[in-house]
Design an enzyme around this catalytic site. Structure first.
Site, PDB file in Angstrom:
ATOM      1  N   GLU A  13      26.604 -63.628  56.568  1.00 62.15           N
ATOM      2  CA  GLU A  13      26.542 -62.735  57.748  1.00 62.15           C
ATOM      3  C   GLU A  13      26.720 -61.345  57.198  1.00 62.15           C
ATOM      4  OE1 GLU A  13      29.740 -64.272  60.348  1.00 62.15           O
ATOM      5  OE2 GLU A  13      28.461 -65.181  61.219  1.00 62.15           O
ATOM      6  N   GLU A  24      24.486 -71.935  61.137  1.00 62.29           N
ATOM      7  CA  GLU A  24      25.912 -72.172  61.744  1.00 62.29           C
ATOM      8  C   GLU A  24      25.604 -72.088  63.300  1.00 62.29           C
ATOM      9  OE1 GLU A  24      29.070 -69.353  60.984  1.00 62.29           O
ATOM     10  OE2 GLU A  24      28.632 -69.265  58.767  1.00 62.29           O
TER      11      GLU A  24
HETATM   12  C1  BGP Z   1      31.152 -66.875  61.451  1.00 69.00           C
HETATM   13  C2  BGP Z   1      31.578 -67.101  60.086  1.00 69.00           C
HETATM   14  C3  BGP Z   1      32.375 -68.425  59.701  1.00 69.00           C
HETATM   15  C4  BGP Z   1      33.016 -69.012  60.948  1.00 69.00           C
HETATM   16  C5  BGP Z   1      32.173 -68.859  62.319  1.00 69.00           C
HETATM   17  C6  BGP Z   1      33.273 -69.191  63.391  1.00 69.00           C
HETATM   18  O1  BGP Z   1      31.278 -65.568  61.708  1.00 69.00           O
HETATM   19  O2  BGP Z   1      30.423 -67.119  59.257  1.00 69.00           O
HETATM   20  O3  BGP Z   1      33.207 -68.116  58.464  1.00 69.00           O
HETATM   21  O4  BGP Z   1      34.363 -68.927  60.845  1.00 69.00           O
HETATM   22  O5  BGP Z   1      31.825 -67.412  62.387  1.00 69.00           O
HETATM   23  O6  BGP Z   1      33.928 -68.211  63.819  1.00 69.00           O
HETATM   24  P1  BGP Z   1      35.589 -68.351  64.003  1.00 69.00           P
HETATM   25  O7  BGP Z   1      36.102 -69.275  62.801  1.00 69.00           O
HETATM   26  O8  BGP Z   1      35.869 -67.134  64.225  1.00 69.00           O
HETATM   27  O9  BGP Z   1      35.595 -69.277  65.163  1.00 69.00           O
END
Ligand code: BGP
Length: 474
Positions: free
Chosen positions: A179, A371
């Site tokens: 990201e 993701e």
């Molecule tokens: C993205 C990241 C991850 C992950 C995901 C979910 O931004 O790449 O590392 O954690 O989001 O977000 P969160 O864990 O805050 O729910």
């Protein structure tokens, strides 16, 4: 058939959110270790509250993660049981170079990942490796100021050269920065940047972005030279931004916000800064810190594919002020057509199809969804089961949308990895209770629990989805 036969199905994790064992195997301290759970977290990730060491009175969830460092064999076996053909994970930089600027890597760290990759290969699971997923050695922050410094490019080049050499043949798919656009929102987490009094955050993050872009292009060059079989991609936090209305001013605002998301990817794909970005820099008095070779490196070593995360999206209006009713993580206004998750993130499967189409129209490169998922509270029943139908519904609707993008729109999609196939620490909140997994981990927000792993209802559902290559989503 909806998906090509070689379509990659799996899940994605990040070292700092699951490995734990922060002091073992010669590992050094990193920014991600000193980001606490609780209300201070967002100020630390944002670089506004400087915390470079552990402080009393805080809980640091990355220290323990979900103890995957010791349990990766059990976890990979469970991924294999679901039928994964790909596992996206990240390397902890400080396991390979504990301080970041050493001449020689830490062999113990290298051997740890070698064993992990071999474990994947045992089950025919292709590793997809994120080189940096929100991690930066603390030493590089204290000594050089993180990615604000050009010196980082050289340290990153050492890191990638070691990884491509050591894991040649074991790993073929790589992502340079997780990201990359998140560095604007969480500069400490994304790029190891803390702001000092009187500094212009815009200029600091813009310089850091240039350094990361050049470093990413070097990684593509080095990775291809060491093994021409390597496929190296970029990675963005995606989600097409909607205008709050069809008013031209709202449309323009949405276009501007979309460009903020695309801008760094534009450089990674096209090898040069887009004109709208150059103009914005001019208006803000920022000059890109070009040095010899930068232009040539950016231009000639562009990425092989574009990967992205998609959870949600946001809606913006030209008159936007803070909107307490907003249903998105980032700033924006409420989208009345969308319901939100337990954490207030709008749920929008059709938005995934729109995003896939926008990215494919723009870049014409293979895409990879690395993701996607629903962070939700889970309830463990008396018999130990977790009946997470809400998670199945979310994933089903998103997989359908992605299927439409492939079959109806012709998007070239390499694969799909859900976020957190096993419950892990949340990046934004530091909580364990924000769960994404098919596999439940017995651990609470304060780090209490047995760490025992159990299969949720969604585990068996995703197993069937993979077995039928996305045909049976019921
Ligand atoms: C993205 C990241 C991850 C992950 C995901 C979910 O931004 O790449 O590392 O954690 O989001 O977000 P969160 O864990 O805050 O729910």
């Amino acid at each position: 058939m909806a998906f090509p036969e070689n379509f990659l199905w799996g899940g994605a994790t990040a070292a700092n959110q699951c490995e734990g064992a922060y002091e073992e195997g010669g590992r050094g301290p990193a920014n991600v270790d000193v980001i606490p759970g609780g209300p201070q977290r967002r100020f630390v990730t944002g670089g506004r509250r400087i915390m470079l060491d552990f402080e009393d009175g805080y809980y640091y969830p990355a220290k323990k993660g979900i103890d995957m460092y010791h349990r990766f064999r059990e976890d990979i076996r469970l991924f294999a049981e679901m039928g994964f053909s790909v596992y996206r994970m990240s390397i902890a930089w400080t396991r390979i170079y504990p301080k970041g600027d050493e001449a020689q890597p830490n062999r113990e760290g290298i051997e740890f990942y070698r064993e992990l990759f071999m474990e994947c290969r045992k089950y025919n699971i292709e590793p997809l490796v994120t080189i940096t997923h929100f991690d930066c050695p603390i030493h590089l922050i204290k000594e050089y100021g993180g990615w604000r410094s050009r010196r980082m490019i050289g340290f990153y080049k050492n890191l990638v050269t070691t990884l491509f050499t050591e894991f040649k043949g074991l790993v073929h798919y790589w992502l340079t920065f997780n990201e990359i656009n998140v560095l604007y929102h969480f500069p400490f987490m994304g790029a190891g940047i803390c702001f000092h009094d009187g500094e212009d955050p815009y200029k600091v993050t813009s310089a850091a972005a240039h350094h990361e872009l050049v470093a990413s292009a070097w990684a593509v060059k080095i990775g291809h030279e060491i093994d021409p079989e390597n496929r190296i991609g970029c990675m963005m936090a995606a989600g097409t931004v909607y205008p709050a209305s069809c008013r031209p001013e709202d449309m323009l605002k949405a276009q501007e916000e979309n460009r903020k998301n695309y801008r760094l990817i534009d450089v990674q794909v096209f090898g040069e800064y887009p004109s709208y970005m150059q103009k914005e820099y001019e208006r803000n008095g920022f000059s890109i810190p070009w040095q010899e070779n930068d232009r040539e490196i950016l231009k000639n070593h562009t990425v092989d594919f574009v990967s992205f995360s998609y959870y949600s999206n946001r809606t913006v209006s030209a008159e936007e002020g803070p909107d307490p009713e907003k249903n998105s993580f980032f700033s924006g206004t409420r989208n009345p057509y969308l319901k939100a998750s337990d954490w207030g993130w709008a749920v929008d499967p059709l938005g995934l199809r729109l995003t896939l189409n926008d990215l494919y129209d723009r870049y014409r490169l293979p895409l990879f969804i690395v993701e996607n998922g629903l962070g939700a509270y889970d309830r463990v029943e008396e018999d130990g089961s977790v009946n997470d139908d809400y998670r199945i519904d979310y994933l089903r609707s998103h997989i359908k949308a992605m299927r439409d993008a492939v079959t109806l729109d012709g998007v070239d999609l390499m694969g799909y990895t859900t976020w957190g196939p096993i419950d892990l620490v949340s990046a934004s909140t530091g909580e364990m209770s924000k769960r994404y997994g098919f596999i439940y981990v017995d651990l609470d927000d304060q780090g209490q629990g047995t760490m025992e792993r159990t299969r949720k209802k969604s585990f068996f559902w995703y197993q069937k989805v993979i077995r039928t290559n996305g045909e049976d989503l019921d």
